[in-house]
Design a protein around this motif. Structure first.
Motif, mmCIF file in Angstrom:
data_model
loop_
_atom_site.group_PDB
_atom_site.id
_atom_site.type_symbol
_atom_site.label_atom_id
_atom_site.label_comp_id
_atom_site.label_asym_id
_atom_site.label_seq_id
_atom_site.Cartn_x
_atom_site.Cartn_y
_atom_site.Cartn_z
ATOM 1 N N ALA A 34 -27.646 50.310 -31.821
ATOM 2 C CA ALA A 34 -28.381 49.094 -32.179
ATOM 3 C C ALA A 34 -28.680 48.278 -30.924
ATOM 4 C CB ALA A 34 -27.566 48.271 -33.174
ATOM 5 N N VAL A 35 -29.940 48.277 -30.555
ATOM 6 C CA VAL A 35 -30.363 47.586 -29.338
ATOM 7 C C VAL A 35 -30.590 46.107 -29.656
ATOM 8 C CG1 VAL A 35 -32.059 47.545 -27.471
ATOM 9 C CG2 VAL A 35 -31.462 49.727 -28.562
ATOM 10 N N ALA A 36 -29.831 45.264 -28.967
ATOM 11 C CA ALA A 36 -29.941 43.820 -29.216
ATOM 12 C C ALA A 36 -31.182 43.267 -28.538
ATOM 13 C CB ALA A 36 -28.700 43.115 -28.678
ATOM 14 N N ARG A 37 -31.844 42.376 -29.245
ATOM 15 C CA ARG A 37 -33.062 41.782 -28.689
ATOM 16 C C ARG A 37 -32.736 41.030 -27.383
ATOM 17 N NH1 ARG A 37 -38.158 40.809 -30.581
ATOM 18 N NH2 ARG A 37 -37.750 41.850 -32.541
ATOM 19 N N ASN A 38 -31.719 40.147 -27.450
ATOM 20 C CA ASN A 38 -31.134 39.516 -26.253
ATOM 21 C C ASN A 38 -32.110 38.938 -25.237
ATOM 22 O OD1 ASN A 38 -28.469 39.633 -26.680
ATOM 23 N ND2 ASN A 38 -28.010 41.375 -25.360
ATOM 24 N N GLU A 39 -33.108 38.207 -25.714
ATOM 25 C CA GLU A 39 -34.081 37.628 -24.763
ATOM 26 C C GLU A 39 -33.391 36.679 -23.785
ATOM 27 O OE1 GLU A 39 -36.790 38.980 -24.517
ATOM 28 O OE2 GLU A 39 -37.136 39.875 -26.481
ATOM 29 N N SER A 40 -32.313 36.071 -24.218
ATOM 30 C CA SER A 40 -31.630 35.087 -23.359
ATOM 31 C C SER A 40 -31.030 35.756 -22.114
ATOM 32 C CB SER A 40 -30.545 34.357 -24.142
ATOM 33 O OG SER A 40 -29.578 35.282 -24.565
ATOM 34 N N LYS A 41 -30.762 37.068 -22.225
ATOM 35 C CA LYS A 41 -30.201 37.784 -21.065
ATOM 36 C C LYS A 41 -31.286 38.184 -20.062
ATOM 37 C CE LYS A 41 -25.796 39.800 -22.404
ATOM 38 N NZ LYS A 41 -25.050 41.072 -22.512
ATOM 39 N N GLU A 70 -31.121 41.572 -34.460
ATOM 40 C CA GLU A 70 -30.923 40.245 -33.882
ATOM 41 C C GLU A 70 -30.091 39.452 -34.871
ATOM 42 O OE1 GLU A 70 -34.581 38.091 -33.125
ATOM 43 O OE2 GLU A 70 -35.629 39.272 -34.613
ATOM 44 N N GLY A 71 -29.521 38.389 -34.406
ATOM 45 C CA GLY A 71 -28.648 37.607 -35.280
ATOM 46 C C GLY A 71 -27.233 38.155 -35.240
#
Ligand code: ADP
Length: 162
Positions: A34-41, A70-71
């Motif tokens: 499961a690839v996290a969206r993680n835009e903050s990274k 996400e979430g």
């Protein structure tokens, strides 16, 4: 049917991740990477690129699929019918953060277990961050990532304005 979720940023997937996926694929009927969206990274690769690189790198494993989330991870795990999450443990340095994350996830949902797996010793020093750093400095990363990732890194890093 036992399903396990292997979540992470996979920016990009490395041989260390693949080692963990292969171990998990032997123990479970189905592994969802499961690839996290993680835009903050502020990832180097877009979500679509990260998914594509995981899919190609794991295509030799028939019970492994790739997805995105996400979430809250525990909500995603339950929605997928999974009861457990796999995390990779490299060295002592991973432990504190992973321990905190596992206990927090348990607080959020007691039904979801966290399982830690250790990679082959030669991959314990590998991280996506260090691979990006080496590739960015013109180093050879072919021992650390699949060929498709190496090519993607070269493309991405040579396209970037300096
Ligand atoms: P995150 O941003 O969630 O840490 P990563 O893609 O960096 O995402 O890592 C996902 C999971 O894979 C984490 O549990 C991490 O500890 C593990 N992992 C990363 N690199 C390795 C490696 N070389 N060997 C074993 N586990 C690894």
């Amino acid at each position: 049917m036992r399903t396990v979720i292997y979540p992470g940023s996979f920016d990009p997937i490395t041989n260390g991740h693949i080692d963990i996926i292969q171990r998990a694929a032997k123990l479970f009927d189905k592994v969802i990477v499961a690839v996290a969206r993680n835009e903050s990274k502020n990832p180097l690769f877009t979500l679509q690129e990260r998914i594509e690189l995981v899919s190609v790198s794991a295509k030799h494993l028939p019970n492994v699929v790739c997805d995105t989330f996400e979430g809250l991870l525990v909500n995603y795990v339950e929605a997928q019918g999974g009861g457990a999450v796999i995390r990779g443990l490299r060295a002592i340095s991973d432990f504190e953060f992973e321990f905190q994350l596992a206990l927090m996830n348990r607080k959020l949902n007691e039904r979801v277990e966290t399982i830690f797996m250790m990679p082959k010793d030669t991959y314990t020093f590998l991280s996506s961050r260090i691979v990006k750093e080496i590739a960015g400095l013109g180093g050879d990363v072919s021992a650390f990532v699949p060929q498709v990732v190496r090519t993607a890194l070269l493309e991405k890093l040579t396209k970037k304005p300096d």
